[in-house]
Design an enzyme around this catalytic site. Structure first.
Site, PDB file in Angstrom:
ATOM      1  N   SER A  34       4.716  -0.229   7.522  1.00 38.66           N
ATOM      2  CA  SER A  34       4.180  -0.049   6.069  1.00 38.66           C
ATOM      3  C   SER A  34       3.829   1.246   5.501  1.00 38.66           C
ATOM      4  O   SER A  34       4.130   1.509   4.279  1.00 38.66           O
ATOM      5  CB  SER A  34       3.241  -1.270   5.611  1.00 38.66           C
ATOM      6  OG  SER A  34       2.095  -0.953   6.172  1.00 38.66           O
ATOM      7  N   ASP A 335      -6.123   0.116  -0.182  1.00 39.00           N
ATOM      8  CA  ASP A 335      -5.978  -1.551  -0.182  1.00 39.00           C
ATOM      9  C   ASP A 335      -6.817  -2.110   1.226  1.00 39.00           C
ATOM     10  O   ASP A 335      -6.699  -3.350   1.629  1.00 39.00           O
ATOM     11  CB  ASP A 335      -4.950  -2.116  -0.236  1.00 39.00           C
ATOM     12  CG  ASP A 335      -3.955  -1.748   0.806  1.00 39.00           C
ATOM     13  OD1 ASP A 335      -4.424  -0.836   1.762  1.00 39.00           O
ATOM     14  OD2 ASP A 335      -2.936  -2.106   0.844  1.00 39.00           O
ATOM     15  N   HIS A 338      -3.842   0.860   3.806  1.00 37.92           N
ATOM     16  CA  HIS A 338      -3.298   2.254   3.504  1.00 37.92           C
ATOM     17  C   HIS A 338      -3.990   3.071   2.507  1.00 37.92           C
ATOM     18  O   HIS A 338      -5.131   2.818   2.251  1.00 37.92           O
ATOM     19  CB  HIS A 338      -2.044   1.608   2.851  1.00 37.92           C
ATOM     20  CG  HIS A 338      -1.352   0.600   3.548  1.00 37.92           C
ATOM     21  ND1 HIS A 338      -1.379  -0.808   3.046  1.00 37.92           N
ATOM     22  CD2 HIS A 338      -0.308   0.513   4.411  1.00 37.92           C
ATOM     23  CE1 HIS A 338      -0.601  -1.213   3.828  1.00 37.92           C
ATOM     24  NE2 HIS A 338      -0.155  -0.518   4.578  1.00 37.92           N
TER      25      HIS A 338
END
Length: 366
Positions: A34, A335, A338
């Site tokens: 991600s 978050d 990240h």
């Protein structure tokens, strides 16, 4: 015509450097999870309407500081300074200038490893690094028509084996495994990353950027979820979990040694190690020196729960009623996992010019 890539164009605005700079890569091909995904996870879920927990990135406030809307990226950033590559699973796209094969929640190890060992916190998709390389193989016929043409084409490309391994360790930790048990699988994870790098070199790659993993103990989510499991000892200078950071350091040290062996085979291939650990540690030790608020290094900007870390697994960023901080640029952690756009920009700058890359991405010499 060769593409002067967006993340290298900034050098034209800067004074001359003492090293040689290459800006004529024709394309970029990237792999990972991600941290670098540009939309593949969203495509796998069938679009932005999904309510699956893995796809919270499709909900506001993701994208608030760059795109102004959710865009399928887990980090609120420009993929660490890299150009906006199309996700490889996108339809009706031209990939001559590159493709991004990375997928959120991807692992270095095969999905079968986690299933066979009873790990439940793993995505239902088969998106391992090996699978991503298979997608790359499937795309090759549309890029070049013969082995020689492919070798010449990929020699002019920049390849990126982005962050991978974070999810492998995280899944095992979430299953209650000790840090030592998790670390016992490190050689397998490193082996997968190096095998991917070697495969790309065999395909003709001459420049490969390989990321290390960030300090696992500095992520707000991990500080909340794994404090008791790891004994809770914090590093005095960073406030991060000591045992998890040691896991990251061990991973990165093993990876660098393995990459050095690959680079030393006399093939003329340039393997760049992108240090994802040191910059985040620097931010944690002295956030204000790097432009962040004193409390913004290990506290999530977007989240719920308040306190030192502002993270609650039941009220994560993207869930209803969960909001972001007023000024994300004052934070390192976006978050709970990240980075914010501001943090990513500082990491990218260190990779381009060499403080956090070995050798610098903008240098053609070692």
């Amino acid at each position: 015509m060769k593409l002067t890539l967006a993340f290298l164009q900034i050098v034209l605005l800067l004074p001359s450097f003492s090293f040689s700079i290459r800006t004529n890569y024709t394309s970029i091909f990237s792999f990972g999870d991600s941290y670098i995904d540009t939309g593949n996870l969203v495509i796998l879920y069938g679009g932005l309407a999904t309510t699956a927990p893995d796809a919270l990135i499709t909900k506001p406030p993701y994208g608030m500081t760059f795109f102004g809307r959710p865009n399928g990226r887990a980090s609120d950033a420009e993929a660490l300074g890299l150009p906006l590559l199309p996700p490889s699973l996108a339809a009706n796209q031209s990939f001559r200038r590159g493709a991004n094969f990375a997928v959120g929640r991807a692992t270095a190890l095969e999905r079968a490893f986690f299933v066979d060992n009873g790990f439940k916190a793993i995505t239902s998709f088969n998106i391992s690094l090996t699978v991503q390389l298979g997608w790359f193989d499937a795309l090759k016929p549309s890029l070049c028509s013969s082995p020689q043409e492919c070798e010449e084409y990929f020699a002019e490309a920049l390849f990126i084996v982005g962050e991978i391994g974070y999810v492998d360790y995280g899944v095992m930790l979430l299953a209650g495994k000790s840090v030592d048990e998790v670390g016992s699988h490190m050689p397998q994870i490193i082996g997968k990353i190096c095998a991917a790098t070697e495969k790309l070199i065999d395909e003709g790659a001459k420049t490969v950027v390989v990321w290390g993993i960030p300090p696992l103990g500095c992520a707000a989510g991990n500080l909340v979820l794994f404090a008791r499991q790891t004994g809770g000892e914090l590093e005095p200078d960073t406030g991060c979990l000591k045992d998890l950071n040691q896991l990251s350091k061990d991973h990165n040290a093993q990876l660098r040694r393995a990459l050095a062996r690959l680079a030393g085979d006399g093939s003329g291939v340039r393997i760049i190690y992108a240090d994802f650990y040191s910059p985040i540690i620097d931010f944690a030790v002295a956030p204000e020196r790097h432009g962040f608020d004193a409390g913004g290094a290990i506290r999530a900007c977007c989240g719920s729960g308040g306190g030192r870390y502002n993270f609650d697994l039941a009220a994560q960023c993207g869930m209803p009623g969960v909001s972001a901080c007023v000024d994300p640029s004052a934070y390192v952690d976006w978050d709970g996992v990240h980075l914010t756009e501001a943090a990513n920009r500082r990491v990218a700058d260190g990779w381009l010019r060499g403080r956090y890359a070995h050798p610098p991405i903008l240098s053609t010499t070692d």
